[in-house]
Design a protein around this motif. Sequence first.
Motif, PDB file in Angstrom:
ATOM      1  N   LEU A 259       0.377  -9.290 -10.536  1.00 41.14           N
ATOM      2  CA  LEU A 259       1.841  -9.291 -10.375  1.00 41.14           C
ATOM      3  C   LEU A 259       2.264  -9.843  -9.008  1.00 41.14           C
ATOM      4  CD1 LEU A 259       2.717  -5.842 -12.006  1.00 41.14           C
ATOM      5  CD2 LEU A 259       2.979  -8.115 -12.988  1.00 41.14           C
ATOM      6  N   LYS A 260       1.286 -10.087  -8.145  1.00 42.92           N
ATOM      7  CA  LYS A 260       1.556 -10.637  -6.808  1.00 42.92           C
ATOM      8  C   LYS A 260       2.554  -9.770  -6.023  1.00 42.92           C
ATOM      9  CE  LYS A 260       0.807 -15.461  -8.243  1.00 42.92           C
ATOM     10  NZ  LYS A 260       0.732 -15.365  -9.698  1.00 42.92           N
ATOM     11  N   VAL A 261       2.400  -8.453  -6.153  1.00 45.65           N
ATOM     12  CA  VAL A 261       3.308  -7.564  -5.412  1.00 45.65           C
ATOM     13  C   VAL A 261       2.841  -7.464  -3.957  1.00 45.65           C
ATOM     14  CG1 VAL A 261       3.923  -6.222  -7.457  1.00 45.65           C
ATOM     15  CG2 VAL A 261       2.001  -5.471  -6.037  1.00 45.65           C
ATOM     16  N   LYS A 262       3.752  -7.018  -3.089  1.00 52.40           N
ATOM     17  CA  LYS A 262       3.387  -6.927  -1.674  1.00 52.40           C
ATOM     18  C   LYS A 262       2.670  -5.612  -1.357  1.00 52.40           C
ATOM     19  CE  LYS A 262       6.927  -9.970   0.217  1.00 52.40           C
ATOM     20  NZ  LYS A 262       8.028 -10.039  -0.758  1.00 52.40           N
ATOM     21  N   LYS A 263       3.048  -4.569  -2.096  1.00 53.45           N
ATOM     22  CA  LYS A 263       2.519  -3.256  -1.734  1.00 53.45           C
ATOM     23  C   LYS A 263       2.439  -2.363  -2.980  1.00 53.45           C
ATOM     24  CE  LYS A 263       3.945  -1.865   2.510  1.00 53.45           C
ATOM     25  NZ  LYS A 263       4.708  -1.245   3.571  1.00 53.45           N
ATOM     26  N   ILE A 264       1.455  -1.453  -2.990  1.00 49.87           N
ATOM     27  CA  ILE A 264       1.393  -0.446  -4.064  1.00 49.87           C
ATOM     28  C   ILE A 264       1.903   0.869  -3.477  1.00 49.87           C
ATOM     29  CG2 ILE A 264      -0.104   0.888  -5.605  1.00 49.87           C
ATOM     30  CD1 ILE A 264      -2.108  -1.462  -5.473  1.00 49.87           C
ATOM     31  N   VAL A 265       2.802   1.529  -4.200  1.00 47.37           N
ATOM     32  CA  VAL A 265       3.219   2.880  -3.819  1.00 47.37           C
ATOM     33  C   VAL A 265       2.619   3.825  -4.852  1.00 47.37           C
ATOM     34  CG1 VAL A 265       5.145   4.473  -3.494  1.00 47.37           C
ATOM     35  CG2 VAL A 265       5.404   2.058  -2.859  1.00 47.37           C
ATOM     36  N   MET A 266       1.805   4.773  -4.385  1.00 50.46           N
ATOM     37  CA  MET A 266       1.201   5.729  -5.307  1.00 50.46           C
ATOM     38  C   MET A 266       2.039   6.990  -5.356  1.00 50.46           C
ATOM     39  SD  MET A 266      -2.816   5.152  -4.384  1.00 50.46           S
ATOM     40  CE  MET A 266      -3.532   6.014  -5.753  1.00 50.46           C
ATOM     41  N   GLY A 267       2.200   7.544  -6.557  1.00 48.52           N
ATOM     42  CA  GLY A 267       2.978   8.777  -6.743  1.00 48.52           C
ATOM     43  C   GLY A 267       2.357   9.946  -5.999  1.00 48.52           C
ATOM     44  N   GLU A 268       2.941  11.120  -6.176  1.00 52.41           N
ATOM     45  CA  GLU A 268       2.541  12.292  -5.389  1.00 52.41           C
ATOM     46  C   GLU A 268       1.261  12.914  -5.951  1.00 52.41           C
ATOM     47  OE1 GLU A 268       5.776  14.847  -3.844  1.00 52.41           O
ATOM     48  OE2 GLU A 268       7.104  13.516  -4.942  1.00 52.41           O
ATOM     49  N   CYS A 269       0.139  12.335  -5.575  1.00 55.31           N
ATOM     50  CA  CYS A 269      -1.160  12.857  -6.012  1.00 55.31           C
ATOM     51  C   CYS A 269      -2.147  12.747  -4.866  1.00 55.31           C
ATOM     52  CB  CYS A 269      -1.666  12.074  -7.220  1.00 55.31           C
ATOM     53  SG  CYS A 269      -3.266  12.691  -7.785  1.00 55.31           S
TER      54      CYS A 269
END
Length: 442
Positions: A259-269
Amino acid sequence: MKFDRKIDDAGLREGIAKLTPEKIQETFLQFIEGETGAKLKVYSETCVRCGMCSEACHYFMSHDGDPSYSPVGKVTQTMGVLLKKKGLVDPEFIYKCAQIAYTECNLCRRCIHYCPLGIDTGYIMSMVRRFCHKLGVTPLYIQDTAHSHSATFNQMWVKDDEWPDALLWQEEEARDEFPNLRVPLDVEGADYMYSVIAPEPKFRTQLIYQAAAILHESGVNWTMPSLPGWDNSDMAMFTGDFEMMGRLKRAHFECAQKLKVKKIVMGECGHAFRSVYDMGNRWCGWDNYPVEVVHSIEFFAYLLRSGKIKMATKFEGPVTIHDPCNVIRGRGLMDELRYVTSEIATEVIEMTPNREHNYCCCAGGGVINCGPPFKNVRIKGNKIKAEQLKRMKDQGVNTIISPCHNCHGGLEDIIHAYDLHMELKFLGDIIYAHMEKTKAVE
Ligand code: SF4
Ligand code: SF4
Ligand code: SF4
């Protein structure tokens, strides 16, 4: 050291039925030679049996100082014997090793802080798990989640069509409140890819609703992946199936790369985050992640600091913080967690001990995933946590904030079993409920 607490588990029972002492030894020698190297040797040979790690372990403290529950006691009864006997042990001994390693140690690493030699008992116990996995001896319920990872690339047997269905369902629900809200699927070039653990679409879909509302309100350019790799959790890490752990991490990052995204945000885990920064990345041999990744704590802190999210009100009444080991002790996000909490609640009262010294919830390390046969092990093994929460309750604190799914699962059981009548909140619960909703219908 006596071990008189065998619990019947079909996975362990059927696993050892296929073993012989010769097969165990052959596997052990290959394992020691091929996988463990100097780290295990150094740890095993430097321990001076001083016992200073004992008081660090919630199992030891919750069992009135029974030495068989101390970190050094658990290592002595498992890896210590295996090394001494060069792996020539009977199958029943492997049952005991597996029960101790999978259900009496959360791999929480509190004890490493208390060992003068810096011995990492969590690492040694994870090596016991790895060896048991190689022998095919793992508790039934957690192995089911590992099988799910292998078959579906998510831990909850969520089918390929169920995942986008769950997202679209939450989008539809949320549009009653935010008419223009989308859960943007597979948007190439988005700034953020938001990823969650598989229990969210299965049991806690309201968290997806809340996250979508927060992301929509903040105005950031975000997306979620529709394809396998969307689940950022990793129970294979905890069964010791490191090959699968590596495949899962690759799949997750490949989603972001495609997806060529800049950053991954991980949920609250907590554990999902650990699988990225601590274990999965090492197994894959990565110095740096292929795509930058942050935990929700860091992302919420950014949204609040930058004013992208403004709080309309704050949560009223005192709250306390349960610091998840895998995010705080393991990754050092204690100050960011306190910043976010102070922005969203009127009063924060710390529990003691806290931050990197906090007691584990006793659910982590895959222990809660070992299922009902071991539920009492978790609850009795964390009397010390119940006492800690009771002290907070006595000060008038009834709300606990913790940004970790497993912590919620473990603490819910403790709250119920010890009759504490306290409530648990994710950061997202409070942010969603109290933020300014400029894009919502009046
Ligand atoms: S890692 Fe945690 S649960 Fe395991 S022995 Fe150490 S303190 Fe106890
Ligand atoms: S504190 Fe360290 S050296 Fe002492 S018994 Fe525990 S692991 Fe061994
Ligand atoms: S569930 Fe939470 S407290 Fe328990 S081990 Fe995981 S991060 Fe730590």
